[in-house]
Design a protein around this motif. Structure first.
Motif, PDB file in Angstrom:
ATOM      1  N   GLU A  13      65.602 -93.733  40.842  1.00 30.24           N
ATOM      2  CA  GLU A  13      66.170 -92.543  40.225  1.00 30.24           C
ATOM      3  C   GLU A  13      65.970 -91.338  41.131  1.00 30.24           C
ATOM      4  OE1 GLU A  13      67.822 -92.284  37.326  1.00 30.24           O
ATOM      5  OE2 GLU A  13      67.611 -94.409  36.965  1.00 30.24           O
ATOM      6  N   ALA A  14      66.906 -90.399  41.041  1.00 27.70           N
ATOM      7  CA  ALA A  14      66.717 -89.122  41.706  1.00 27.70           C
ATOM      8  C   ALA A  14      65.543 -88.422  41.025  1.00 27.70           C
ATOM      9  CB  ALA A  14      67.983 -88.294  41.579  1.00 27.70           C
ATOM     10  N   ARG A  15      65.073 -87.363  41.588  1.00 33.52           N
ATOM     11  CA  ARG A  15      63.935 -86.647  41.025  1.00 33.52           C
ATOM     12  C   ARG A  15      64.156 -86.421  39.530  1.00 33.52           C
ATOM     13  NH1 ARG A  15      62.258 -82.652  44.975  1.00 33.52           N
ATOM     14  NH2 ARG A  15      61.263 -84.490  45.781  1.00 33.52           N
ATOM     15  N   MET A  16      63.200 -86.853  38.734  1.00 32.16           N
ATOM     16  CA  MET A  16      63.335 -86.790  37.286  1.00 32.16           C
ATOM     17  C   MET A  16      62.466 -85.661  36.736  1.00 32.16           C
ATOM     18  SD  MET A  16      63.202 -90.887  36.489  1.00 32.16           S
ATOM     19  CE  MET A  16      63.229 -90.743  34.726  1.00 32.16           C
ATOM     20  N   GLU A  17      62.986 -84.959  35.757  1.00 30.97           N
ATOM     21  CA  GLU A  17      62.236 -83.926  35.040  1.00 30.97           C
ATOM     22  C   GLU A  17      61.544 -84.587  33.853  1.00 30.97           C
ATOM     23  OE1 GLU A  17      61.999 -80.697  35.972  1.00 30.97           O
ATOM     24  OE2 GLU A  17      63.249 -81.081  37.733  1.00 30.97           O
ATOM     25  N   ASP A  18      60.579 -83.893  33.258  1.00 33.68           N
ATOM     26  CA  ASP A  18      59.814 -84.448  32.137  1.00 33.68           C
ATOM     27  C   ASP A  18      60.701 -84.992  31.007  1.00 33.68           C
ATOM     28  OD1 ASP A  18      57.781 -83.519  33.751  1.00 33.68           O
ATOM     29  OD2 ASP A  18      56.785 -82.363  32.190  1.00 33.68           O
ATOM     30  N   PRO A  19      61.710 -84.235  30.547  1.00 29.69           N
ATOM     31  CA  PRO A  19      62.536 -84.773  29.451  1.00 29.69           C
ATOM     32  C   PRO A  19      63.252 -86.075  29.836  1.00 29.69           C
ATOM     33  CG  PRO A  19      62.883 -82.413  29.647  1.00 29.69           C
ATOM     34  CD  PRO A  19      62.080 -82.842  30.846  1.00 29.69           C
ATOM     35  N   GLN A  20      63.668 -86.185  31.075  1.00 25.08           N
ATOM     36  CA  GLN A  20      64.328 -87.415  31.527  1.00 25.08           C
ATOM     37  C   GLN A  20      63.335 -88.574  31.549  1.00 25.08           C
ATOM     38  OE1 GLN A  20      65.598 -85.433  35.168  1.00 25.08           O
ATOM     39  NE2 GLN A  20      67.659 -86.212  34.766  1.00 25.08           N
ATOM     40  N   ILE A  21      62.117 -88.303  31.974  1.00 24.55           N
ATOM     41  CA  ILE A  21      61.088 -89.347  32.006  1.00 24.55           C
ATOM     42  C   ILE A  21      60.799 -89.811  30.583  1.00 24.55           C
ATOM     43  CG2 ILE A  21      58.689 -89.894  32.607  1.00 24.55           C
ATOM     44  CD1 ILE A  21      58.969 -87.718  34.850  1.00 24.55           C
ATOM     45  N   LEU A  22      60.657 -88.864  29.668  1.00 29.39           N
ATOM     46  CA  LEU A  22      60.391 -89.216  28.266  1.00 29.39           C
ATOM     47  C   LEU A  22      61.552 -89.988  27.651  1.00 29.39           C
ATOM     48  CD1 LEU A  22      58.616 -85.929  27.193  1.00 29.39           C
ATOM     49  CD2 LEU A  22      57.565 -88.201  27.354  1.00 29.39           C
ATOM     50  N   ASP A  23      62.784 -89.612  27.991  1.00 31.50           N
ATOM     51  CA  ASP A  23      63.950 -90.367  27.512  1.00 31.50           C
ATOM     52  C   ASP A  23      63.924 -91.795  28.051  1.00 31.50           C
ATOM     53  OD1 ASP A  23      64.943 -88.231  26.079  1.00 31.50           O
ATOM     54  OD2 ASP A  23      66.452 -87.679  27.588  1.00 31.50           O
ATOM     55  N   LEU A  66      53.886 -91.011  36.481  1.00 28.29           N
ATOM     56  CA  LEU A  66      54.651 -89.895  37.026  1.00 28.29           C
ATOM     57  C   LEU A  66      54.548 -88.673  36.107  1.00 28.29           C
ATOM     58  CD1 LEU A  66      56.575 -88.784  39.168  1.00 28.29           C
ATOM     59  CD2 LEU A  66      58.473 -89.792  37.854  1.00 28.29           C
ATOM     60  N   LEU A  67      54.640 -88.890  34.820  1.00 25.69           N
ATOM     61  CA  LEU A  67      54.520 -87.788  33.866  1.00 25.69           C
ATOM     62  C   LEU A  67      53.140 -87.144  33.950  1.00 25.69           C
ATOM     63  CD1 LEU A  67      56.258 -86.414  31.692  1.00 25.69           C
ATOM     64  CD2 LEU A  67      55.266 -88.004  30.046  1.00 25.69           C
ATOM     65  N   ARG A  68      52.084 -87.962  34.045  1.00 24.97           N
ATOM     66  CA  ARG A  68      50.724 -87.417  34.180  1.00 24.97           C
ATOM     67  C   ARG A  68      50.574 -86.624  35.475  1.00 24.97           C
ATOM     68  NH1 ARG A  68      49.357 -92.269  31.488  1.00 24.97           N
ATOM     69  NH2 ARG A  68      49.229 -93.411  33.449  1.00 24.97           N
ATOM     70  N   GLN A  69      51.137 -87.147  36.567  1.00 27.69           N
ATOM     71  CA  GLN A  69      51.076 -86.423  37.837  1.00 27.69           C
ATOM     72  C   GLN A  69      51.754 -85.059  37.729  1.00 27.69           C
ATOM     73  OE1 GLN A  69      52.216 -88.324  41.587  1.00 27.69           O
ATOM     74  NE2 GLN A  69      52.361 -90.238  40.407  1.00 27.69           N
ATOM     75  N   ARG A  70      52.939 -85.048  37.123  1.00 28.22           N
ATOM     76  CA  ARG A  70      53.701 -83.798  36.985  1.00 28.22           C
ATOM     77  C   ARG A  70      52.908 -82.783  36.158  1.00 28.22           C
ATOM     78  NH1 ARG A  70      58.818 -83.254  38.180  1.00 28.22           N
ATOM     79  NH2 ARG A  70      59.208 -81.931  36.374  1.00 28.22           N
ATOM     80  N   ARG A  71      52.308 -83.249  35.061  1.00 29.07           N
ATOM     81  CA  ARG A  71      51.525 -82.348  34.206  1.00 29.07           C
ATOM     82  C   ARG A  71      50.281 -81.838  34.937  1.00 29.07           C
ATOM     83  NH1 ARG A  71      52.250 -85.781  28.553  1.00 29.07           N
ATOM     84  NH2 ARG A  71      54.359 -85.000  28.129  1.00 29.07           N
ATOM     85  N   ALA A  72      49.624 -82.704  35.681  1.00 31.04           N
ATOM     86  CA  ALA A  72      48.431 -82.294  36.437  1.00 31.04           C
ATOM     87  C   ALA A  72      48.801 -81.254  37.495  1.00 31.04           C
ATOM     88  CB  ALA A  72      47.775 -83.507  37.084  1.00 31.04           C
ATOM     89  N   ARG A  73      49.896 -81.459  38.186  1.00 32.06           N
ATOM     90  CA  ARG A  73      50.337 -80.484  39.189  1.00 32.06           C
ATOM     91  C   ARG A  73      50.657 -79.147  38.540  1.00 32.06           C
ATOM     92  NH1 ARG A  73      51.423 -81.671  44.228  1.00 32.06           N
ATOM     93  NH2 ARG A  73      51.224 -83.812  44.916  1.00 32.06           N
ATOM     94  N   VAL A  76      47.528 -77.070  37.706  1.00 30.83           N
ATOM     95  CA  VAL A  76      46.868 -76.386  38.833  1.00 30.83           C
ATOM     96  C   VAL A  76      47.854 -75.522  39.617  1.00 30.83           C
ATOM     97  CG1 VAL A  76      44.982 -78.041  39.013  1.00 30.83           C
ATOM     98  CG2 VAL A  76      47.073 -78.400  40.360  1.00 30.83           C
ATOM     99  N   ARG A  77      48.969 -75.209  38.971  1.00 32.22           N
ATOM    100  CA  ARG A  77      50.005 -74.321  39.521  1.00 32.22           C
ATOM    101  C   ARG A  77      50.607 -74.845  40.822  1.00 32.22           C
ATOM    102  NH1 ARG A  77      46.667 -70.645  36.764  1.00 32.22           N
ATOM    103  NH2 ARG A  77      47.852 -69.294  35.384  1.00 32.22           N
ATOM    104  N   GLU A  78      50.800 -76.158  40.869  1.00 27.61           N
ATOM    105  CA  GLU A  78      51.511 -76.780  41.982  1.00 27.61           C
ATOM    106  C   GLU A  78      52.884 -77.205  41.486  1.00 27.61           C
ATOM    107  OE1 GLU A  78      49.304 -79.958  43.753  1.00 27.61           O
ATOM    108  OE2 GLU A  78      47.619 -78.663  44.278  1.00 27.61           O
ATOM    109  N   ASP A  79      53.761 -77.500  42.416  1.00 26.51           N
ATOM    110  CA  ASP A  79      55.128 -77.905  42.091  1.00 26.51           C
ATOM    111  C   ASP A  79      55.142 -79.316  41.507  1.00 26.51           C
ATOM    112  OD1 ASP A  79      57.831 -78.414  41.945  1.00 26.51           O
ATOM    113  OD2 ASP A  79      58.184 -78.254  44.112  1.00 26.51           O
ATOM    114  N   PRO A  80      55.534 -79.469  40.234  1.00 29.38           N
ATOM    115  CA  PRO A  80      55.562 -80.811  39.642  1.00 29.38           C
ATOM    116  C   PRO A  80      56.582 -81.728  40.316  1.00 29.38           C
ATOM    117  CG  PRO A  80      56.516 -79.202  38.144  1.00 29.38           C
ATOM    118  CD  PRO A  80      55.944 -78.437  39.297  1.00 29.38           C
ATOM    119  N   ASN A  81      57.559 -81.143  40.988  1.00 29.63           N
ATOM    120  CA  ASN A  81      58.556 -81.962  41.679  1.00 29.63           C
ATOM    121  C   ASN A  81      58.005 -82.639  42.928  1.00 29.63           C
ATOM    122  OD1 ASN A  81      60.673 -81.506  39.845  1.00 29.63           O
ATOM    123  ND2 ASN A  81      61.071 -79.524  40.783  1.00 29.63           N
TER     124      ASN A  81
END
Length: 96
Positions: A13-23, A66-73, A76-81
């Motif tokens: 998949e192309a870069r996925m956002e949180d809602p896409q991951i949850l879907d 992937l969702l946990r990584q995005r939330r952790a980033r 700590v104010r890092e880019d979730p992408n």
């Protein structure tokens, strides 16, 4: 026979956002339920069910990771992408 709509792995998949991951997660959970129903009605064998369930479980683990990584980033104010899908072997080796 079983509809393999989950077959396009999360890694393709192309870069996925949180809602896409949850879907995607919801779709795979729905697929798990459908597989169990197909097994119960004799449309697939137990071997087919187990093989397909394993594939789904691996991809689910990748999505949750992937969702946990995005939330952790984000925490700590890092880019979730910048989070990346980890290989199945790595994700499957985690202790829970």
């Amino acid at each position: 026979m079983f509809n393999r709509r989950f077959a396009a792995s999360v890694t393709t998949e192309a870069r996925m956002e949180d809602p896409q991951i949850l879907d995607r997660i919801k779709s795979m959970v729905d697929t798990e339920h459908a597989l169990r129903e197909q097994l119960a009605s004799g449309k697939i064998t137990a071997e087919e069910e187990q093989q397909l369930l394993h594939q789904i479980e691996v991809e689910l683990d990748q999505c949750w990771d992937l969702l946990r990584q995005r939330r952790a980033r984000r925490d700590v104010r890092e880019d979730p992408n910048q989070a990346a899908v980890r290989p199945p072997r790595e994700v499957e080796g985690y202790q829970q």
